[in-house]
Write a protein that holds these residues in place. Structure first.
Motif, mmCIF file in Angstrom:
data_model
loop_
_atom_site.group_PDB
_atom_site.id
_atom_site.type_symbol
_atom_site.label_atom_id
_atom_site.label_comp_id
_atom_site.label_asym_id
_atom_site.label_seq_id
_atom_site.Cartn_x
_atom_site.Cartn_y
_atom_site.Cartn_z
ATOM 1 N N LEU A 137 13.211 -6.851 12.791
ATOM 2 C CA LEU A 137 11.806 -6.469 13.238
ATOM 3 C C LEU A 137 11.332 -4.972 13.267
ATOM 4 N N LEU A 138 12.275 -4.266 13.847
ATOM 5 C CA LEU A 138 12.086 -2.729 13.936
ATOM 6 C C LEU A 138 12.036 -2.406 12.546
ATOM 7 N N ALA A 139 13.057 -2.670 11.449
ATOM 8 C CA ALA A 139 12.818 -2.250 10.120
ATOM 9 C C ALA A 139 11.567 -2.724 9.470
ATOM 10 N N LEU A 140 11.159 -4.056 9.627
ATOM 11 C CA LEU A 140 9.959 -4.523 9.120
ATOM 12 C C LEU A 140 8.637 -3.539 9.625
ATOM 13 N N GLY A 141 8.697 -3.354 10.893
ATOM 14 C CA GLY A 141 7.526 -2.432 11.431
ATOM 15 C C GLY A 141 7.708 -0.959 10.780
ATOM 16 N N GLY A 142 8.732 -0.663 10.513
ATOM 17 C CA GLY A 142 8.708 0.874 9.905
ATOM 18 C C GLY A 142 8.300 0.724 8.359
ATOM 19 N N VAL A 143 8.802 -0.530 7.749
ATOM 20 C CA VAL A 143 7.983 -0.434 6.330
ATOM 21 C C VAL A 143 6.747 -0.798 6.654
ATOM 22 N N ALA A 144 6.015 -1.560 7.325
ATOM 23 C CA ALA A 144 4.489 -1.873 7.442
ATOM 24 C C ALA A 144 3.923 -0.382 7.781
ATOM 25 N N LEU A 145 4.442 0.399 8.889
ATOM 26 C CA LEU A 145 3.818 1.624 8.935
ATOM 27 C C LEU A 145 3.865 2.604 7.942
ATOM 28 N N GLY A 146 5.000 2.575 7.112
ATOM 29 C CA GLY A 146 5.112 3.370 5.858
ATOM 30 C C GLY A 146 4.110 2.945 4.872
ATOM 31 N N ALA A 147 3.949 1.439 4.469
ATOM 32 C CA ALA A 147 3.017 1.106 3.511
ATOM 33 C C ALA A 147 1.368 1.565 4.040
ATOM 34 N N TYR A 148 1.075 1.304 5.260
ATOM 35 C CA TYR A 148 -0.265 1.851 5.806
ATOM 36 C C TYR A 148 -0.555 3.412 5.723
ATOM 37 N N LEU A 149 0.475 3.921 6.133
ATOM 38 C CA LEU A 149 0.251 5.381 5.808
ATOM 39 C C LEU A 149 0.243 6.096 4.215
ATOM 40 N N THR A 150 0.990 5.264 3.493
ATOM 41 C CA THR A 150 0.743 5.416 1.919
ATOM 42 C C THR A 150 -0.586 5.106 1.533
ATOM 43 N N ARG A 151 -1.175 3.826 1.869
ATOM 44 C CA ARG A 151 -2.479 3.287 1.373
ATOM 45 C C ARG A 151 -3.565 4.265 1.936
ATOM 46 N N LYS A 152 -3.138 4.987 3.333
ATOM 47 C CA LYS A 152 -4.142 5.609 3.720
ATOM 48 C C LYS A 152 -4.224 7.234 2.792
ATOM 49 N N SER A 153 -3.173 7.679 2.657
ATOM 50 C CA SER A 153 -3.302 8.761 1.970
ATOM 51 C C SER A 153 -3.758 8.716 0.329
ATOM 52 N N ASP A 154 -3.669 7.494 -0.280
ATOM 53 C CA ASP A 154 -4.017 7.346 -1.644
ATOM 54 C C ASP A 154 -5.527 6.806 -1.472
ATOM 55 N N ARG A 155 -6.171 6.521 -0.550
ATOM 56 C CA ARG A 155 -7.568 6.420 -0.337
ATOM 57 C C ARG A 155 -7.999 7.845 -0.149
ATOM 58 N N GLU A 156 -7.394 8.642 0.756
ATOM 59 C CA GLU A 156 -8.123 9.912 0.866
ATOM 60 C C GLU A 156 -8.014 10.640 -0.472
ATOM 61 N N LEU A 157 -6.762 10.578 -1.179
ATOM 62 C CA LEU A 157 -6.785 11.316 -2.359
ATOM 63 C C LEU A 157 -7.630 10.694 -3.567
ATOM 64 N N ASP A 158 -8.043 9.389 -3.738
ATOM 65 C CA ASP A 158 -9.048 8.776 -4.297
ATOM 66 C C ASP A 158 -10.264 9.703 -4.006
ATOM 67 N N THR A 159 -10.755 9.501 -2.684
ATOM 68 C CA THR A 159 -11.941 10.234 -2.313
ATOM 69 C C THR A 159 -11.907 11.644 -2.786
ATOM 70 N N TRP A 160 -10.973 12.406 -2.571
ATOM 71 C CA TRP A 160 -10.637 13.814 -3.124
ATOM 72 C C TRP A 160 -11.157 13.774 -4.779
ATOM 73 N N ARG A 161 -10.504 12.995 -5.358
ATOM 74 C CA ARG A 161 -10.505 13.018 -6.852
ATOM 75 C C ARG A 161 -12.030 12.723 -7.233
ATOM 76 N N HIS A 162 -12.530 11.852 -6.667
ATOM 77 C CA HIS A 162 -13.983 11.462 -6.961
ATOM 78 C C HIS A 162 -14.852 12.644 -6.683
ATOM 79 N N ARG A 163 -14.636 13.457 -5.488
ATOM 80 C CA ARG A 163 -15.602 14.463 -5.247
ATOM 81 C C ARG A 163 -15.266 15.602 -6.087
ATOM 82 N N GLU A 164 -13.997 15.823 -6.520
ATOM 83 C CA GLU A 164 -13.778 16.966 -7.418
ATOM 84 C C GLU A 164 -14.475 16.485 -8.856
#
Length: 128
Positions: free
Chosen positions: A21-48
């Motif tokens: 369960l702790l491993a699953l929580g770590g994987v879920a947190l990693g996936a969330y942070l990755t998606r968040k950074s991808d959205r921020e990068l996409d916004t930055w690319r659109h702005r550029e």
């Protein structure tokens, strides 16, 4: 014969159950942070890309060549209606478009930019 205390076996069972369960929580947190950074990068690319297009359009308009001016105005008009333009950048691009386009091509050519749903159809000949 040695007997394992009950509390140690309870801890063993709890750790055995909680580890995955702790491993699953770590994987879920990693996936969330990755998606968040991808959205921020996409916004930055659109702005550029938006600012690159704005810069090109303004350069074309200020160059003074009639074809370049037309291309710059059409680009700015299209950008104002595009989903590429971020909502927080709309006021900046609108003000810049107004300042450059009105001075170069006149009020009539710029008048319908504020109407976001308007279709722009331009032409120099009898067919439109």
């Amino acid at each position: 014969m040695s007997v394992i205390p009950t509390w140690i076996s309870v801890i063993g069972v709890v750790v055995t159950v909680l580890s995955p369960l702790l491993a699953l929580g770590g994987v879920a947190l990693g996936a969330y942070l990755t998606r968040k950074s991808d959205r921020e990068l996409d916004t930055w690319r659109h702005r550029e890309e938006t600012m690159r297009m704005v810069r090109w359009a303004v350069e074309q308009i200020l160059d003074g060549d009639e074809a370049g001016t037309d291309a710059g105005v059409v680009t700015l008009r299209s950008l104002m209606r595009s989903e590429l333009l971020q909502p927080e950048d709309y006021d900046l691009v609108a003000a810049l478009t107004a300042a450059v386009a009105i001075d170069r091509v006149g009020q009539a050519a710029y008048a319908d930019i504020a109407e976001e749903d308007a279709d722009v159809v331009e032409g120099d000949n009898a067919d439109g």
